[in-house]
Write a protein that holds these residues in place. Structure first.
Motif, PDB file in Angstrom:
ATOM      1  N   LEU A 190       0.825  -1.211   0.000  1.00 28.39           N
ATOM      2  CA  LEU A 190       0.000   0.000   0.000  1.00 28.39           C
ATOM      3  C   LEU A 190       0.858   1.259   0.000  1.00 28.39           C
ATOM      4  O   LEU A 190       0.552   2.227  -0.710  1.00 28.39           O
ATOM      5  CB  LEU A 190      -0.928   0.004   1.216  1.00 28.39           C
ATOM      6  CG  LEU A 190      -2.265  -0.719   1.052  1.00 28.39           C
ATOM      7  CD1 LEU A 190      -2.931  -0.933   2.408  1.00 28.39           C
ATOM      8  CD2 LEU A 190      -3.191   0.070   0.125  1.00 28.39           C
ATOM      9  N   ARG A 191       1.917   1.259   0.800  1.00 27.50           N
ATOM     10  CA  ARG A 191       2.809   2.431   0.816  1.00 27.50           C
ATOM     11  C   ARG A 191       3.408   2.673  -0.560  1.00 27.50           C
ATOM     12  O   ARG A 191       3.470   3.819  -1.029  1.00 27.50           O
ATOM     13  CB  ARG A 191       3.929   2.224   1.846  1.00 27.50           C
ATOM     14  CG  ARG A 191       3.519   2.344   3.284  1.00 27.50           C
ATOM     15  CD  ARG A 191       4.726   2.502   4.198  1.00 27.50           C
ATOM     16  NE  ARG A 191       5.624   1.368   4.135  1.00 27.50           N
ATOM     17  CZ  ARG A 191       5.549   0.300   4.930  1.00 27.50           C
ATOM     18  NH1 ARG A 191       4.591   0.219   5.844  1.00 27.50           N
ATOM     19  NH2 ARG A 191       6.423  -0.686   4.814  1.00 27.50           N
ATOM     20  N   ARG A 194       0.619   3.960  -3.063  1.00 27.33           N
ATOM     21  CA  ARG A 194       0.221   5.351  -2.811  1.00 27.33           C
ATOM     22  C   ARG A 194       1.334   6.328  -3.172  1.00 27.33           C
ATOM     23  O   ARG A 194       1.074   7.425  -3.664  1.00 27.33           O
ATOM     24  CB  ARG A 194      -0.196   5.505  -1.348  1.00 27.33           C
ATOM     25  CG  ARG A 194      -1.586   4.917  -1.080  1.00 27.33           C
ATOM     26  CD  ARG A 194      -2.006   5.063   0.364  1.00 27.33           C
ATOM     27  NE  ARG A 194      -3.436   4.788   0.518  1.00 27.33           N
ATOM     28  CZ  ARG A 194      -3.960   4.051   1.474  1.00 27.33           C
ATOM     29  NH1 ARG A 194      -3.161   3.484   2.379  1.00 27.33           N
ATOM     30  NH2 ARG A 194      -5.256   3.864   1.554  1.00 27.33           N
ATOM     31  N   SER A 195       2.586   5.914  -2.945  1.00 23.47           N
ATOM     32  CA  SER A 195       3.703   6.789  -3.313  1.00 23.47           C
ATOM     33  C   SER A 195       3.819   6.948  -4.818  1.00 23.47           C
ATOM     34  O   SER A 195       4.419   7.909  -5.309  1.00 23.47           O
ATOM     35  CB  SER A 195       5.016   6.246  -2.739  1.00 23.47           C
ATOM     36  OG  SER A 195       5.397   5.042  -3.385  1.00 23.47           O
ATOM     37  N   GLU A 199      -4.730   6.438  -5.906  1.00 20.89           N
ATOM     38  CA  GLU A 199      -5.679   6.604  -4.806  1.00 20.89           C
ATOM     39  C   GLU A 199      -6.224   5.236  -4.414  1.00 20.89           C
ATOM     40  O   GLU A 199      -6.590   4.436  -5.274  1.00 20.89           O
ATOM     41  CB  GLU A 199      -6.843   7.507  -5.226  1.00 20.89           C
ATOM     42  CG  GLU A 199      -6.450   8.928  -5.579  1.00 20.89           C
ATOM     43  CD  GLU A 199      -6.134   9.772  -4.344  1.00 20.89           C
ATOM     44  OE1 GLU A 199      -6.322   9.265  -3.216  1.00 20.89           O
ATOM     45  OE2 GLU A 199      -5.698  10.923  -4.513  1.00 20.89           O
TER      46      GLU A 199
END
Length: 384
Positions: A190-191, A194-195, A199
């Motif tokens: 997820l990190r 998102r980076s 979204e």
């Protein structure tokens, strides 16, 4: 109470306007697909949604965290219905997927432990073990082409006492397997997603979708609608709720975990009865799951329930074979839902110019999810 959501102007503009690709399903495959789409076409606006309130709703955070690509009895069972070429192609894909996962995310960030994978044989499994012995040299030759390891499989009966098992007659080790922490895996993924500018929103369920002149129109259980130019369905076991024609059936997997066990001897990831049972250590606890073979039809469900027939069998095997004479309690029980089919192969398809799917992981999402996500991204961004 009315649970419908009235979006503000700011919410709609910031999250639900001008979407190029909607990915329905925020598990391992969906997130990998999103990451790869952004690498291939960075300017695309990608939105990932999941019905789970704060975590993916399926199997990605509910599995046992095995980093495995093939126990011998599982492969022998597959050879009964599938060609030799196809069986070892799948082993190759699982192996490459796990390598890719560990290259993409740091091993310490996903809790990876290369402790080996083991297959357990009791007295009633003597015929299966004998067949494995006969085929071991052949299988090791095939696995060498994939892993480079000269001797992937080996008999390690001397380790039975070391692990403290009772009633176990034989052990076969796969030296290249391991285990990981799927909670840490999803957080790390997820990190990274998102980076990359993707979204990711949870707590949103698509109830219906239609194709219009301006793209795809989605209705949600939360009471609002929005549009996207394209859609990728990665909801795996739940895919037929959006694409009814897909050949995917759900398969529930029931799991438990113990309290810490003083002096726990079990260390590694273990399969039993063709992989229908599986257990591993999580620190000084035992995580144990399986039993779907006790009632296949009952476990073809999308309900996250537990059944007495499965839980009682897990409790029995835990007490008599895995942790005999040990003091422990069961701290948690849960279930996850896999996407299965008549063959062990994922469905990565273009339904039409706007709709795509990447589903039916067959319980192999951890192993092949990164590769399937890449395949889906290439299919979506292709100009063909």
């Amino acid at each position: 109470m009315d649970t419908r959501v009235q979006l503000s102007y700011w919410e709609r503009e910031s999250y639900f306007e001008d979407i190029d690709l909607l990915i329905v399903g925020g598990g391992i495959v969906g997130l990998n697909a999103a990451l790869n789409v952004k690498e291939l076409q960075p300017d695309l606006r990608v939105l990932v949604i999941d019905r789970g309130l704060f975590l993916p709703y399926g199997a990605s955070t509910r599995n046992a965290g095995f980093s495995c690509y093939g126990s011998m009895t599982e492969l022998l069972d597959d050879l009964q219905t599938t060609s030799r070429e196809a069986v070892f192609e799948l082993v190759d894909k699982r192996y490459r997927g796990l390598v890719r996962l560990r290259e993409m995310l740091k091993e310490e960030d996903i809790g990876y432990e290369p402790l080996g994978g083991f297959e357990v044989f009791t007295e009633s499994d003597q015929k299966a073990f004998s067949e494995c012995e006969v085929r071991m040299e052949d299988f090791n030759a095939e696995l060498k082409k994939i892993t480079g390891n000269n001797s992937t499989y080996s008999v390690v009966d001397d380790a039975i006492a070391q692990f403290g098992f009772v009633g176990v007659q034989h052990l076969i080790k796969n030296s290249g397997e391991g285990q990981l922490n799927t909670g840490k895996l999803m957080k790390a993924l997820l990190r990274k997603v998102r980076s990359a500018g993707v979204e990711v929103l949870t707590g949103i369920e698509i109830t219906n979708w239609t194709s219009g002149t301006e793209g795809l129109i989605f209705e949600t259980a939360q009471g609002f609608s929005f549009k996207s130019r394209k859609m990728l369905v990665t909801t795996n076991a739940f895919a037929r709720q959006l694409l009814p024609a897909l050949d995917v059936v759900p398969g529930r997997a029931q799991v438990l975990i113990t309290s810490p066990v003083d002096g726990l001897k079990v260390n590694g990831a273990f399969h039993y009865e063709k992989g229908y049972y599986y257990f591993r250590n999580v620190g000084d606890r035992i995580l144990f799951g399986g039993g779907r073979n006790l009632d296949f039809k009952a476990e073809e469900t999308t309900q996250f329930d537990l059944t007495d027939i499965v839980q009682n069998r897990l409790d029995e095997l835990l007490k008599t074979m895995i942790l005999p004479g040990q003091s422990y309690t069961i701290e948690q029980r849960w279930s996850g839902i896999m996407g299965l089919g008549p063959v062990k192969s994922a469905i990565v398809e273009k339904i039409n110019d706007s709709v795509f799917c990447a589903v039916r992981m067959g319980g192999m999402g951890v192993a092949i999810g990164s590769l399937i996500g890449r395949e889906a991204a290439e299919l979506i961004t292709s100009r063909k």
